[in-house]
Design an enzyme around this catalytic site. Sequence first.
Site, PDB file in Angstrom:
ATOM      1  N   THR A 272      40.391  39.223  44.320  1.00 10.36           N
ATOM      2  CA  THR A 272      40.010  40.624  44.191  1.00 10.36           C
ATOM      3  C   THR A 272      39.037  40.786  43.041  1.00 10.36           C
ATOM      4  O   THR A 272      38.901  39.905  42.187  1.00 10.36           O
ATOM      5  CB  THR A 272      41.222  41.519  43.905  1.00 10.36           C
ATOM      6  OG1 THR A 272      41.648  41.320  42.545  1.00 10.36           O
ATOM      7  CG2 THR A 272      42.372  41.231  44.839  1.00 10.36           C
ATOM      8  N   ASP A 273      38.385  41.914  42.985  1.00 11.42           N
ATOM      9  CA  ASP A 273      37.677  42.289  41.770  1.00 11.42           C
ATOM     10  C   ASP A 273      38.714  42.831  40.784  1.00 11.42           C
ATOM     11  O   ASP A 273      39.891  42.996  41.112  1.00 11.42           O
ATOM     12  CB  ASP A 273      36.597  43.324  42.076  1.00 11.42           C
ATOM     13  CG  ASP A 273      35.456  43.291  41.068  1.00 11.42           C
ATOM     14  OD1 ASP A 273      35.666  42.813  39.934  1.00 11.42           O
ATOM     15  OD2 ASP A 273      34.349  43.741  41.412  1.00 11.42           O
ATOM     16  N   TYR A 274      38.271  43.103  39.580  1.00 12.57           N
ATOM     17  CA  TYR A 274      39.147  43.500  38.469  1.00 12.57           C
ATOM     18  C   TYR A 274      40.006  44.715  38.859  1.00 12.57           C
ATOM     19  O   TYR A 274      39.478  45.786  39.115  1.00 12.57           O
ATOM     20  CB  TYR A 274      38.263  43.828  37.268  1.00 12.57           C
ATOM     21  CG  TYR A 274      38.927  43.850  35.923  1.00 12.57           C
ATOM     22  CD1 TYR A 274      38.727  42.820  35.014  1.00 12.57           C
ATOM     23  CD2 TYR A 274      39.734  44.911  35.536  1.00 12.57           C
ATOM     24  CE1 TYR A 274      39.301  42.838  33.754  1.00 12.57           C
ATOM     25  CE2 TYR A 274      40.319  44.945  34.288  1.00 12.57           C
ATOM     26  CZ  TYR A 274      40.104  43.912  33.399  1.00 12.57           C
ATOM     27  OH  TYR A 274      40.688  43.942  32.155  1.00 12.57           O
TER      28      TYR A 274
END
Length: 766
Positions: free
Chosen positions: A288-290
Amino acid sequence: MQYKIILVALSISALGYSQKKKAPKEVKIKPRTEFVSELMAKMTIGEKIGQLNLPTSGDITTGAPSNSNVAKNIEEGKVGGLFNIKSVQKIKEVQRIAVEKSRLKIPLIFGMDVIHGYETTFPIPLGLSCTWDMALIQRSAQIAAQEASADGINWTFSPMVDISRDPRWGRVSEGSGEDPFLGSQIAKAMVKGYQGNDLSNKNTILSCVKHFALYGAPEAGREYNTVDMSRIKMYNDYFPPYKAAVDAGVGSAMASFNVVDGIPATGNKWLMTDVLRKEWGFKGFVVTDYTGIPEMIDHGMGDLQTVSALALNAGIEMDMVGEGFLTTLKKSLKEKKVSIEQIDNAVRLILEAKYDLGLFQDPYKYCDENRAKTEIFTKSDRTEARNIAAQSLVLLKNNNQLLPLKKSGTIAVIGPLADAKENMAGTWSVATNMEKSISLVAGIKEAVGSTAKVLYAKGSNLDYDAAFEEKATMFGKTLHRDNRTKEELTKEALKIANQSDIIIAALGESAEMSGESSSRTNIEIPQSQKDLLQELLKTGKPVVLVLFTGRPLVLVQENETVPAILNAWFAGSEAGYAIADVLFGNVNPSGKLTATFPRTLGQVPIYYNQMNTGRPLANKEGKFEKFKSNYIDERNEPLFPFGYGLSYTSFEYSNLAISSKKMGINDKLKITVDIKNIGNYDGKEVVQLYIRDLVGSVSRPVKELKGFQKIFLKKGEKQKVSFEISIEELKFYNSDLKFVAESGLFEVFVGENSSTDKSINFELVK
C-alpha cells in the site's frame, strides 16, 4: 528468476545469522520455492502476519535501536520490513535484531524513496524524461541503486509512472509527463536500471512501480482527490506504463490512494487481481501507499478490520504504516473474512522477494561500511549527474541567438532561486545532502572563472506572502527569506543590473511548490517575481530567464517579453554546473518537453493526443469560430506543445518517405526522413514519429507518439533516420477492451515536436 545453488553458512538457529556464534560447515541453500515453503511451515499465524507489516523506522532513528517500540515488534516477528532509515550502521543494527533476536531469524527488507538519485541527485523525473534518452535514464537509476545499496537500502519506491495531463497536480514533477508510449519506455528503463539482470547482486535493488492506478488524474488537480474515467481511457492512456514496468520484471507495485470505478485502489480486486495479476501476469508483491488501508475508512468503506480484509482480499500483500493487517487479520481469519490461503500467498511473495535479493544467503550483504564510504556521492557519479542534468534542460525561447553567452564582461545573476542550493535537487530528494548541491550562482562563477565578473542580488522573495513561502520551502529547503521591503530588494537588484552586460533572472517555483501535496490553482510564476522581472526588463539590458519549475507553467507574459528562456526544472545536486554548461555553450540544449505548457489555466487539462470533436476548429491561426470547439477568449493551442524544445543550432527535415502505401498484418513498413543540421553548432535532435488512425471502431486521437530517436549531428551534417512500423504500433484497446489493429487508412507524422504537419499516408489491409 532461475534458481541458483548458493553456499551459505547456517548456524543451529533456524536460519543461522548470529555473528556471535561460530558458523558450522557450509551447506547448500535450497531452491526458492522449497526454501520458502519449509520456512513458512515453521511460522505461526502471528509471524506470517508480521511479514505483511511495513512500518516506518520511527523512533528507531532517534535513539538506541534496541530500545525502540519498532525494535520490540521486530524481535517478536511483527515486522517484514522498514523504510526511511538511512545509513549502513543503523540498518545493520536493526537487521541484527531481526536475524539474531527474533524466533525465525527472518531478515528485513529496507526501503526508501530513492526517486531520482540517492546522495548524487539527478533531475526530477519530469526533467529527466525531457532527455528522451533511455540509456541516460537507465544509467541514472543504476547509479541510484549503486549508492542506495551501498548505504543499506535494498528496495526503492520508484519508478512513479502515473500519466498526468493536469499541471495543477503537484506530483506531475515526479512522473514522466503526459504520453503513454514515452512513459512506457521510461518505466522499462528505470526498472532495468534499479534491478539489473540479477537482484542477488549487491549493487541492485528491488523496484516498485507506482501508483497503481490512475493517480495522476485527480479531479481539479487536487492531491488525493477522486479519479473517474472510462475503462477504455484507462487501458489506452493510463495503464501502459504500469504494464511496461510489469513486463520489464518489476519486483513490487504500490497501490494508489484514489478510487478506481468508485472503489479505492487499495481495496480494488478488479485492479489488483484481475488486471495486475491475471491479465498482466505480475509475479511480485503489492504494497500500500502510506496508511493506504486505514484511509479507506474515510472513503466510506468500513472500519479498520473491514478495510484490512478488503485490501487483503483485493490482492494487497504489504501494509505500509497502517497496521491494519497486524491488528485485525487474526480476528478476520477466525471470522472467515479472510482465508489462510490468502495470508500464505502474501507471505510467500514477500519471502520470495527477500530470497531473490539474497537476504537469506547474507542478511548483511547491503551493510558493507567500506562501500558506504567509497561508492556514494563519488566524483564519477557527480560527473554523470552533471551530464544527464544538462541533457534535461529545455530551451523554450532564444531570440536573436542571445544564448549561448560569452564568458566575458559583467554578468548579473538575480532572483530568489539564484543562490538557492537547498532547492536544486527538487522535490522527493530525501537522501540528498543539500549543503553539497551546486547553486546557479556557484555554477556560473566556476564556469567563467576570472574571465568575467559575476554580480548577485536576490531581487525578491519567492512570494509576497511569507506564509505561502513557508509552505513552499518545507523539508529544509529554505530560501532564507529576506525581511527587507520590496523596494529595497528591487533597488539592490537594479543597481547590479545596470552595472552588467547581461542579466540572468533565476525565477520560478521553489522545490516544494511541486511534489506530493503541492497542488496549485495558479500555475504562474509568483507575482513578486513577475514584478521583479518587469523591472529588470525595463533596464534595456538583455535578460535570460532561467526557469525553475516542477510542472508546466503559464508563461505567456514571460514569453512575450523575455528574449531567452531556459527551463532548468530542478536539475539535481549538480544543477548549477549543468545549467552553466548550457548557458555558456559547453553543452547545446537538446531537451524536449514531455508535458504540454498551456497558455492559460482555463485550458487544463491539456495534452497533444486529444480526440477530435465533431466540430473541430479548422483554421490554424487560432481565430474564434462560432459553433466550433473553441474558446471565445483564448486560442486552443498550447503555448509550448508536447515534444517542443529548441537548440542553439537548427535542423531541417526533408524527403519523408514510406516503403509501401499498403501494409499487411505481417508486414513492416519503413519510414525514412532526412535530417540536416543547418545551423552553426553541433547538436542533438529528438526525431519524433506520430501515427493517426484515421477511421476506427472508436474515436482515435489526432496523433499518438509511436517512435523517437535522439541523434547527434555535426554542423552541416545530414543523416537519414529510419523508423519501422509493425502491426503492434497500430493496436489499441477497443470498446470491448480487446487489443486490436483495424484495417483502414493511417497517417504518419515525423517532426521536431507534436505539432508537426509533415505527414504521409498508408493503408492497413487484412
